[in-house]
Design an enzyme around this catalytic site. Structure first.
Site, mmCIF file in Angstrom:
data_model
loop_
_atom_site.group_PDB
_atom_site.id
_atom_site.type_symbol
_atom_site.label_atom_id
_atom_site.label_comp_id
_atom_site.label_asym_id
_atom_site.label_seq_id
_atom_site.Cartn_x
_atom_site.Cartn_y
_atom_site.Cartn_z
ATOM 1 N N CYS A 112 1.035 -0.562 0.408
ATOM 2 C CA CYS A 112 0.254 -0.047 0.330
ATOM 3 C C CYS A 112 0.540 0.797 -0.102
ATOM 4 C CB CYS A 112 -1.409 0.099 1.257
ATOM 5 S SG CYS A 112 -1.653 1.499 0.972
ATOM 6 N N CYS A 113 1.517 1.800 1.252
ATOM 7 C CA CYS A 113 3.551 2.381 1.024
ATOM 8 C C CYS A 113 3.550 2.735 -0.188
ATOM 9 C CB CYS A 113 3.947 2.488 2.262
ATOM 10 S SG CYS A 113 3.181 2.474 3.699
ATOM 11 N N CYS A 198 -3.263 4.612 9.299
ATOM 12 C CA CYS A 198 -2.128 3.706 9.737
ATOM 13 C C CYS A 198 -1.656 5.291 10.971
ATOM 14 C CB CYS A 198 -1.142 3.966 8.731
ATOM 15 S SG CYS A 198 -1.986 3.205 7.818
ATOM 16 N N CYS A 223 8.148 3.666 6.450
ATOM 17 C CA CYS A 223 7.737 3.425 4.635
ATOM 18 C C CYS A 223 8.039 3.073 3.592
ATOM 19 C CB CYS A 223 6.712 4.770 5.032
ATOM 20 S SG CYS A 223 7.168 6.127 4.663
HETATM 21 S S1 SF4 Z 1 0.787 4.912 5.478
HETATM 22 FE FE1 SF4 Z 1 -1.000 3.133 5.670
HETATM 23 S S2 SF4 Z 1 -3.050 4.517 4.030
HETATM 24 FE FE2 SF4 Z 1 -0.687 5.297 3.873
HETATM 25 S S3 SF4 Z 1 0.443 4.409 2.304
HETATM 26 FE FE3 SF4 Z 1 0.842 2.801 3.621
HETATM 27 S S4 SF4 Z 1 -0.026 1.693 4.313
HETATM 28 FE FE4 SF4 Z 1 -1.226 2.778 2.943
#
Ligand code: SF4
Length: 240
Positions: A112-113, A198, A223
């Protein structure tokens, strides 16, 4: 820090930003819209420095964070460029895994990141000679070597951390002294602000990063935007 020392620190930081604007054209500043980044935004825009400012609009930010875009426009008359994830990549991820699959595993969270942050960041940095971040040496127990200027081999450009020598008190002293707008979440227990699902508020005494991806082991909390030799970046709050 005495006012004389702070003035000296501020002069050095301004000089660094001027050098970036004059010697590393084009240069960009990656703003998360957090407190440190508002200091740099203020310095860049008030001094009319030729450093473009962008933010990663992941699609999952707090309303308060998005509200900073309007506050910047009201205060400085400038708009922050937004880089968003590729719609098809987000749709595929959500269709295959669900909207909040990042809670399911570290791999799902990192994917997701990658889609919402890393790919847009790489797109935003492409074609520039330098990028600027709001990272500080005091934020990290594993980054005592953080320098104001670093060679970012991964992006084939220079990376500048003009606030490397700043403390948390210095940041807030600048913000209060110059009436710089800041994210109201900082007053509600959010020293570190990421995507809304998050990030949670922290309690006094908790590590500043405790509110980020709190369901994961600390070793996996990264991240990918500021990886340093594969080490986790740890932050301690001065306020705590
Ligand atoms: S912080 Fe959470 S919602 Fe944002 S990109 Fe990363 S996993 Fe996805």
């Amino acid at each position: 820090m005495s006012s004389a020392n702070f003035d000296s620190l501020l002069s050095a930081t301004t000089a660094t930003l001027e050098r970036i604007a004059n010697e590393f054209t084009p240069a960009v500043f990656a703003s998360s819209l957090a407190a440190e980044d508002m200091v740099l935004t203020d310095l860049i825009l008030r001094n009319k420095l030729a450093i473009a400012i962008f933010s990663l609009e992941t699609g999952r930010l707090h309303a308060e964070t998005l509200g900073m875009l309007d506050r910047i426009k009201e205060t400085y008359g400038s708009e922050i460029a937004l880089f968003k994830p590729e719609a098809a990549a987000v749709e595929n991820y959500v269709a295959s895994n669900g909207l909040n699959a990042f809670y399911d595993s570290v791999e799902m969270r990192k994917e997701c990141c990658r889609i919402r942050k890393i790919e847009p960041l790489n797109r935003a940095l492409a074609g520039n000679k330098a990028w600027v971040t709001g990272q500080r040496r005091a934020q990290s127990t594993t980054r005592t070597e953080l320098n104001v200027q670093e060679d970012d081999a991964a992006h084939d450009m220079q990376k500048f951390n003009p606030l490397a020598d700043w403390s948390e008190e210095d940041v807030w002293h600048y913000i209060r002294s110059n009436n710089v707008p800041y994210n109201p979440l900082h007053d509600k227990g959010y020293p570190s602000i990421g995507c809304e699902p998050c990030t949670r508020a922290i309690q006094p005494g908790e590590d500043v990063r405790a509110g980020r991806w709190w369901w994961e082991n600390p070793e996996s909390k990264e991240c990918g935007l500021h990886v340093v030799d594969g080490k986790l970046i740890r932050i301690k709050s001065v306020a705590n």
